[in-house]
Design a protein around this motif. Structure first.
Motif, PDB file in Angstrom:
ATOM      1  N   ILE A  15       3.603   3.124  -4.808  1.00  0.00           N
ATOM      2  CA  ILE A  15       4.925   2.499  -4.900  1.00  0.00           C
ATOM      3  C   ILE A  15       5.142   1.924  -6.299  1.00  0.00           C
ATOM      4  O   ILE A  15       6.241   1.939  -6.840  1.00  0.00           O
ATOM      5  N   LEU A  16       4.050   1.438  -6.906  1.00  0.00           N
ATOM      6  CA  LEU A  16       4.148   0.816  -8.237  1.00  0.00           C
ATOM      7  C   LEU A  16       4.012   1.822  -9.371  1.00  0.00           C
ATOM      8  O   LEU A  16       4.268   1.479 -10.524  1.00  0.00           O
ATOM      9  N   LYS A  17       3.598   3.055  -9.051  1.00  0.00           N
ATOM     10  CA  LYS A  17       3.437   4.046 -10.116  1.00  0.00           C
ATOM     11  C   LYS A  17       4.801   4.378 -10.715  1.00  0.00           C
ATOM     12  O   LYS A  17       5.777   4.583 -10.021  1.00  0.00           O
ATOM     13  N   GLU A  29       7.183  -4.890  -1.695  1.00  0.00           N
ATOM     14  CA  GLU A  29       7.197  -3.594  -1.021  1.00  0.00           C
ATOM     15  C   GLU A  29       5.785  -3.013  -0.938  1.00  0.00           C
ATOM     16  O   GLU A  29       5.365  -2.489   0.102  1.00  0.00           O
ATOM     17  N   THR A  30       5.038  -3.127  -2.043  1.00  0.00           N
ATOM     18  CA  THR A  30       3.662  -2.618  -2.066  1.00  0.00           C
ATOM     19  C   THR A  30       2.790  -3.360  -1.065  1.00  0.00           C
ATOM     20  O   THR A  30       2.052  -2.754  -0.279  1.00  0.00           O
ATOM     21  N   LEU A  31       2.878  -4.686  -1.082  1.00  0.00           N
ATOM     22  CA  LEU A  31       2.002  -5.487  -0.235  1.00  0.00           C
ATOM     23  C   LEU A  31       2.370  -5.423   1.247  1.00  0.00           C
ATOM     24  O   LEU A  31       1.524  -5.626   2.120  1.00  0.00           O
ATOM     25  N   LYS A  32       3.633  -5.127   1.519  1.00  0.00           N
ATOM     26  CA  LYS A  32       4.030  -4.906   2.909  1.00  0.00           C
ATOM     27  C   LYS A  32       3.275  -3.699   3.458  1.00  0.00           C
ATOM     28  O   LYS A  32       2.782  -3.704   4.593  1.00  0.00           O
ATOM     29  N   ASP A  33       3.160  -2.675   2.626  1.00  0.00           N
ATOM     30  CA  ASP A  33       2.424  -1.469   3.008  1.00  0.00           C
ATOM     31  C   ASP A  33       0.923  -1.737   3.082  1.00  0.00           C
ATOM     32  O   ASP A  33       0.230  -1.214   3.957  1.00  0.00           O
ATOM     33  N   VAL A  34       0.414  -2.556   2.154  1.00  0.00           N
ATOM     34  CA  VAL A  34      -1.001  -2.933   2.166  1.00  0.00           C
ATOM     35  C   VAL A  34      -1.333  -3.676   3.453  1.00  0.00           C
ATOM     36  O   VAL A  34      -2.354  -3.417   4.102  1.00  0.00           O
ATOM     37  N   ARG A  35      -0.448  -4.612   3.836  1.00  0.00           N
ATOM     38  CA  ARG A  35      -0.691  -5.403   5.048  1.00  0.00           C
ATOM     39  C   ARG A  35      -0.728  -4.492   6.289  1.00  0.00           C
ATOM     40  O   ARG A  35      -1.574  -4.644   7.164  1.00  0.00           O
TER      41      ARG A  35
END
Length: 443
Positions: A15-17, A29-35
């Protein structure tokens, strides 16, 4: 090991790339997916939430250097926090007394007995200990026999009293036996028990109070997922154990217990079981496990395993043979056997950075060397020593004798020839330098 979690986390970082900088929106958004990835891996919800909150706080507080991409920075932060989550530093086993005593505890079927044998083997080989295994499971049919079979396989004696139903007295008698016969380590295998079974919990508490062990280890099957964490909490309240052992971490497991258990019970994971073989047990290293989860491999563990099989005198002998172009199939066979001793081939390959993902869906059988060994064993002693005499008729005979075909024999001879040429090219100062480096690492 953690394959699904690794894949999910990699997708999260994508997502951050391409992003030029870290913002609250793309981090969220990235950490929502990580969680989600952590929860799917069976990580405790509270642990997962606290983890992502901490990562978010650190990511937004970073001044990103122009040379560092946002996705790279996020991987670094997540790696550091995963390491902390699993305990930070490697927890050593404390064995101060003579004999030192280790008490095993855990649920039925968690793998206590098998791990007791594995631990005895590990401490005997790596710490030069003289262990005595103790059979204190007086309830499970064939439990004593199972421990005796394991004891024979790892060449460690087993103390048992088949007629006794008093595990406290058996453990005490075993310690006296160890003192009398010079054993400096006693590993007490106990019956599996449920935390809700008051009588059985009282029993293991009584064993601990009677023998006052140097280490009390809680053995748990990683495949039980979140239940492993809850069970660990209940056992810890009664036993105040020193550390956790996660078995079956090589199975089809989501692995969340390894990421939750340290936080929930505040006790370190000390060992992990990574397979069925008796050498398939590792000391738990949080930073190395974080490397594996994030697809970075584990080159340090790979080098350590290689060093266990490294023999300086053998290496010098081999170097001389290579320099004289005398490397033969006997040497080739020895090298194969050393590689096999290092462990599961797929696990070894996954320790190389970048390889784990590439071989995720490839089945690497532990018998991968079987046909090669069969071909070499079908050669005469003279043929192994002098591969140049292997003409057509000899190759046909070897193919029949090894249950292979002429194409496989020819392929092996070609690979062997290429290997010999390559080894000849890298001998001399390069190999000498490598040997010196490995010797320093051993110290």
């Amino acid at each position: 090991m953690f394959d699904n979690l690794s894949e999910r986390l990699e997708r999260s970082f994508k997502i951050l790339k391409g992003e030029g900088k870290i913002t609250e929106i793309n981090v969220a958004e990235t950490l929502k997916d990580v969680r989600r990835a952590l929860l799917d891996a069976d990580v405790n919800y509270k642990v997962a939430k606290n983890f992502t909150d901490t990562v978010k706080e650190k990511a937004l507080g970073q001044n990103v250097l122009t040379a560092v991409k946002p996705s790279q920075l996020m991987v670094k932060i997540v790696h550091d926090e995963l390491t902390k989550l699993m305990g930070g530093d490697t927890a050593e086993i404390e064995l101060k007394n003579r004999p030192a005593v280790i008490l095993m505890s855990g649920l039925q079927g968690s793998g206590k007995t098998t791990f007791s044998g594995k631990l005895a083997r590990m401490l005997k080989m790596k710490k030069n200990r003289k262990p005595l295994l103790v059979a204190c499971d007086v309830y499970r049919p064939a439990a004593i026999e199972q421990l005796k079979v394991l004891g024979q396989q790892v060449e460690v004696p087993v103390y048992s009293e088949p007629e006794s139903k008093n595990p406290v007295q058996i453990a005490l008698n075993a310690i006296q036996e160890a003192k009398a016969k010079g054993y400096d380590l006693v590993i007490v295998d106990t019956a599996g028990r449920l935390a809700i079974d008051e009588q059985m919990m009282n029993e293991i508490e009584a064993i601990k109070n009677a023998i006052n062990p140097d280490e009390t280890l809680f053995v748990v099957d990683a495949m039980t997922g979140q239940d492993a964490v809850n069970t660990a909490r209940e056992f810890n309240e009664r036993l105040d154990f020193n550390g956790v052992v996660l078995t079956k971490l090589d199975g089809d497991t989501r692995g969340g217990a390894a990421l939750s258990i340290r936080t929930v019970v505040n006790k370190p994971i000390k060992f992990v079981g990574t397979g069925e073989k008796l050498d398939a047990v590792d000391q738990f290293h949080p930073a190395r496990m974080a490397d594996r989860i994030l697809g970075m491999g584990d080159i340090v563990s790979l080098v350590e395993r290689a060093q266990e099989q490294y023999d300086e005198e053998e290496a010098k002998r081999l170097q001389k043979k290579i320099q004289k172009n005398q490397f033969d199939f006997n040497d080739f066979l020895t090298q194969i056997q050393q590689i096999k001793k290092m462990g599961n081939l797929k696990e070894l390959a996954s320790m190389i950075p970048g390889v784990g993902k590439a071989i995720k869906d490839i089945d690497i059988d532990d018998n991968a060397f079987k046909s090669i060994e069969a071909i070499i064993y079908s050669m005469t002693p003279q043929e192994r020593t002098h591969p140049e005499i292997l003409n057509g008729s000899r190759r046909t005979r070897i193919a029949k004798g090894s249950g292979t075909n002429i194409q496989e024999v020819n392929r092996l001879l070609k690979q062997f020839d290429q290997t010999r040429k390559m080894m000849k090219m890298v001998t001399g100062s390069k190999m000498a330098g490598m040997m010196q480096k490995m010797q320093k690492m051993k110290k």
